[in-house]
Structures are given as C-alpha cells and as structure tokens.
Design a protein around this motif. Structure first.
Motif, mmCIF file in Angstrom:
data_model
loop_
_atom_site.group_PDB
_atom_site.id
_atom_site.type_symbol
_atom_site.label_atom_id
_atom_site.label_comp_id
_atom_site.label_asym_id
_atom_site.label_seq_id
_atom_site.Cartn_x
_atom_site.Cartn_y
_atom_site.Cartn_z
ATOM 1 N N THR A 8 0.849 -1.190 0.000
ATOM 2 C CA THR A 8 0.000 0.000 0.000
ATOM 3 C C THR A 8 0.883 1.239 0.000
ATOM 4 O OG1 THR A 8 -0.056 0.301 2.393
ATOM 5 C CG2 THR A 8 -1.674 -1.199 1.455
ATOM 6 N N GLY A 9 0.423 2.280 -0.646
ATOM 7 C CA GLY A 9 1.156 3.545 -0.626
ATOM 8 C C GLY A 9 1.064 4.270 -1.947
ATOM 9 N N GLU B 150 2.990 6.537 -2.877
ATOM 10 C CA GLU B 150 4.332 6.881 -3.363
ATOM 11 C C GLU B 150 4.983 5.740 -4.132
ATOM 12 O OE1 GLU B 150 3.495 5.711 -0.532
ATOM 13 O OE2 GLU B 150 5.131 5.074 0.786
ATOM 14 N N ASP C 134 -3.465 4.379 -1.477
ATOM 15 C CA ASP C 134 -4.025 4.734 -0.168
ATOM 16 C C ASP C 134 -5.435 5.299 -0.369
ATOM 17 O OD1 ASP C 134 -1.856 4.030 1.502
ATOM 18 O OD2 ASP C 134 -0.795 5.842 0.920
ATOM 19 N N GLY D 122 1.050 1.288 5.792
ATOM 20 C CA GLY D 122 -0.280 1.744 6.180
ATOM 21 C C GLY D 122 -0.807 1.243 7.498
HETATM 22 MG MG MG Z 1 2.155 4.118 3.427
#
Ligand code: MG
Ligand code: AMP
Length: 422
Positions: free
Chosen positions: A200-201, A203, A243, A267
């Motif tokens: 997750t993310g 970026e 996210d 996360g």
């Molecule tokens: Mg994250």
C-alpha cells in the motif's frame, strides 16, 4: 502535562511504550489464533520435497532387506577364523551386489564377496580383501578379523515397524531419499496454502515505471515474494493498492475470497492514510499491536472471514523482520508443520552495538569464522529500518533482549541464522 503542551502519541521513535507488547506475546497470540490446515493429499515422492508430512511413516520392510557385506573381501564361517596361525580356505565362488551365491558354504571354504552382496548361506563373517592373500584357488587369512565382522545385519538401518518420519516434518532431500529406500512411491502431505499479498502507498511505483519526485520503487513485493516462495506456499501477487479506502476495501474482499492468508505492507502506523485498521474492524476481527521491537513496531493481525491477515509495517527492513518473526512461524503452523522455531546460537559479538532498553532489537549481522577459526558475529553497516542493504549484507539477526543496554565487543549475543529460517 501542561495544557499548552502538544499531546504526544507514542511514536515509532520512542524506546519504551507502556502500551506495547513483547514479541513473544505477539507470537503467542498469533499461534493461539491459527488453526492448522488439516486437508491432505497424496503426492509422488519427488513432488513432496519441501511439503509437510501428514502422517507418521513407519517402515514396512527391513533396510537392508537381508544380511550383506559391508566391505569387499571373502565371506567365511567365523569358526574358520584362526587364533594365531595363517589359515588356508578354498575359494568356491563369487557373489556380487544383486548376484547372490546360491550354494551353501562349508567349513574350510570361502566365497569372494563385494560390498552390498547378500551373505551366502553358512557364512557370518567377511575378511576384507586387504587382509587375505590369494594363492591359486585358495586364500590365506590371519587373525585380524572379529567373528561377525564386516557384515550388515537385516533391518540394521530400519526394522519393520520402526517410526521413520514424523507427521508435521517438512520433507528434506534426505527424507525423500529415505522414503524411496522404503519403497514409497507416494506420500501423504498437507494441502498447500494460498497466500495473497499487496503493497500500500501512493508513493509506490513498480519497476519499469518512471520515478517522479517523492516516488519510490516498491521493493516489499519482491522481498515478500522471495520469503513466501522459499516457504513453498502458493502465491497471489495483488500488486500495489493506492491509499484509497474504497480500493483497499475491494482488495481485502478479493483476497478473502481467494487466499488462506493475506499479507500487506505499509499503512499500519497512525498516519492519515492508514485505513487498513478501519476497514478490518468493519469486515472482520483485528488486533492492532505496538510490539516492543525494533525494527517493525506496528503490527496488525486479524481475520477476514476465514482468511488470516497480517498487516506489516512499510519500511523494507521492518517487513522482513516482522515476516520472519511472526508471519513465517504462523504460516508454518498453518501448513501443519510442528517445528517452527528458528535456529539460535550464542556467539561473541566483535562489534560494539548501541541499544536502549525497553524493546527487543533484531540487528543485522554477519556470522563468520575469525582468523583463529572461532565463530563470531559482527554487525552489518547502517541499521535503519529503511536500509534493505543491511539485510542483503547479513546472514543472521543479532537478537538483543528487551533489557539489553547495548553490547561491548566480545560480549556473547544470541543470533538467529537466516540459513534455516529462510
Ligand atoms: Mg504508506
Ligand atoms: P508506511 O508504513 O506506509 O507509513 O511506510 C513506511 C515507510 O516505508 C515509508 O517511507 C514508505 O515509503 C516505505 N514503504 C512502504 N511501502 C513500501 C514498499 N512496498 N516498498 C518500499 N518502501 C515502502
């Protein structure tokens, strides 16, 4: 606390947090929740390598099946062994492995015999060829052989009914060889488990994509892939999930429908975009732990329907440490394995290690021999939880207990070998 002071939530940077649990407790909680897979299947022996045995295996035959020679030499009656003098015996034939001598042997006679060949009737001792001199149709022997010497008895390795392999073992190359030596063509193992994972993310970028400012490549999906592949589970790579609450929720539902276990990274700390906890609380049961460890403090464990869920931290080293300390033992238990503790050793540490009490640390080390052949451990370079290089350079974890205040050179430390846990 003064009124105008900013309230301080415990953060990953703190050394001690009274709300945290020790790693042993987290592992105990996880073990208590995991119900081992009981479904089994029968596989050809080679395909069962690395799988977990579902039944005890007992020998149904004697290994070796018959009395045979342990050496190349001459099969004789022990009553023919001389006390002091040289004795002459008539050489009446030859037997080879797979080609037995059919007649029986009488006093004063011998048979040339090769390693593995069945002992001819009437013989009980082998005089090795180095201790016999061939003279025409006879051999001369001395008194160097013990009665019954150089003979392997039937069932000496394994007798009928002996327990050979135990239910719950992960089958090694030696084990599958042993099964073959007993004549097994198929073997009962526990069915494999399916493990889904995603990162997750916002970026995160996948390899091959361009990295704009603030973006990083997703390495966790690679380390997770590697760690899961080594365990031999069926892998479902669900990619990167942004996210975004809705996307995450959808990914959870998809995983719960397909996999026995879901592992995510990132996360799970208390950032704004950390929806995972929220979603799990809605869809299943969840424990959110601050584990007194470094690296890898936040850890989520729960269940979505019948799928176990592990929410690992995002930092690359934290992912690997929490995987090896919690997820791997849990997956082993789920796979039916009964031994899931890593190999620990106590060795002197030649590096100075900094540490504050209040958490267990898993520093990355190199276990090696020093110039005197003594096993020692030294730390790899920088130990930050984002520095994956520290794992790549290491071959063990140096495990420093909760109360440790650091290590001075040559102090004994506990190490957990990667070899054997990976
Ligand atoms: Mg994250
Ligand atoms: P998070 O737990 O999501 O706050 O992430 C903690 C740190 O780990 C951040 O610096 C992330 O950018 C980094 N991180 C999270 N996921 C990954 C990943 N899949 N690969 C590499 N780094 C990551």
């Amino acid at each position: 606390m003064a009124e105008n002071e900013i309230k301080k939530d415990p953060s990953c940077m703190d050394d001690y947090d009274p709300n945290s649990i020790i790693p042993e407790k987290a592992l105990e909680n996880i073990f208590n929740a995991i119900i081992p897979n009981s479904e089994t299947e029968s596989l050809p022996v080679r395909k069962a390598l690395g799988r977990v045995l579902a039944n005890d295996i007992k020998s149904e035959i004697n290994v070796p099946t018959g009395r045979n020679s342990a050496m190349d030499g001459y099969a004789i009656k022990s009553s023919d062994l001389p006390e002091h003098e040289i004795k002459k015996l008539n050489l009446i034939g030859t037997c080879l492995a797979g080609k037995p001598f059919r007649d029986s042997v009488n006093a004063g006679e011998c048979v040339r015999i090769m390693t593995g060949a069945i002992m001819p009737e009437g013989t009980d001792t082998v005089v090795i060829q180095e201790q016999a001199i061939v003279v025409g149709d006879c051999i001369d022997i001395g008194n160097d052989t013990k009665p019954g010497g150089n003979v392997r008895q039937a069932g000496e390795d394994l007798a009928i009914g002996d327990l050979v392999l135990e239910k719950g073992m992960r089958l090694t190359p030696a084990d599958i060889g042993l099964l073959a030596s007993l004549g097994y063509s198929e073997v009962p193992v526990f069915k494999n488990i399916k493990v889904a994972f995603f990162s997750t993310g916002d970026e995160l970028r996948s390899v091959g994509e361009e990295l704009e400012d603030g973006a990083i490549y997703d390495s966790n999906r690679y380390t997770l892939y590697g760690m899961l592949a080594r365990l031999g589970v069926e892998i479902i790579d669900m990619g990167v999930v942004r996210d975004d609450k809705e996307l995450l929720e959808r990914a959870f539902i998809e995983a719960a429908g397909e996999a026995d276990v879901l592992v995510t990274s990132g996360g799970v700390s208390v950032g704004d975009a950390d929806y995972i906890k929220e979603i799990l609380e809605k869809q299943g049961t969840v424990d959110f732990w601050k584990v007194a460890m470094k690296p890898g403090r936040p850890l989520t464990f729960g269940k979505l329907d019948s799928t176990y869920f592990f929410g690992l931290p995002g930092n690359p080293v934290s992912v690997m440490v929490t995987f090896y300390q919690f997820v791997q033992p849990a997956l082993k238990k789920l796979m039916g394995e009964t031994v899931y503790s890593p190999i620990m050793m106590k060795v002197p540490c030649i590096s100075k290690l900094k540490k504050r009490p209040g958490r267990v640390e898993y520093q990355r080390g190199v276990l090696e021999q020093d110039e005197n052949g003594r096993m020692i451990v030294r730390k790899t370079g920088k130990q930050g939880s984002g520095i994956l290089r520290s794992m790549a350079d290491a071959n063990c974890f140096i495990v420093l207990p909760l109360e440790s205040e650091g290590v001075t050179p040559d102090e004994m430390v506990d190490v957990q070998l990667f070899h054997g846990i990976i």
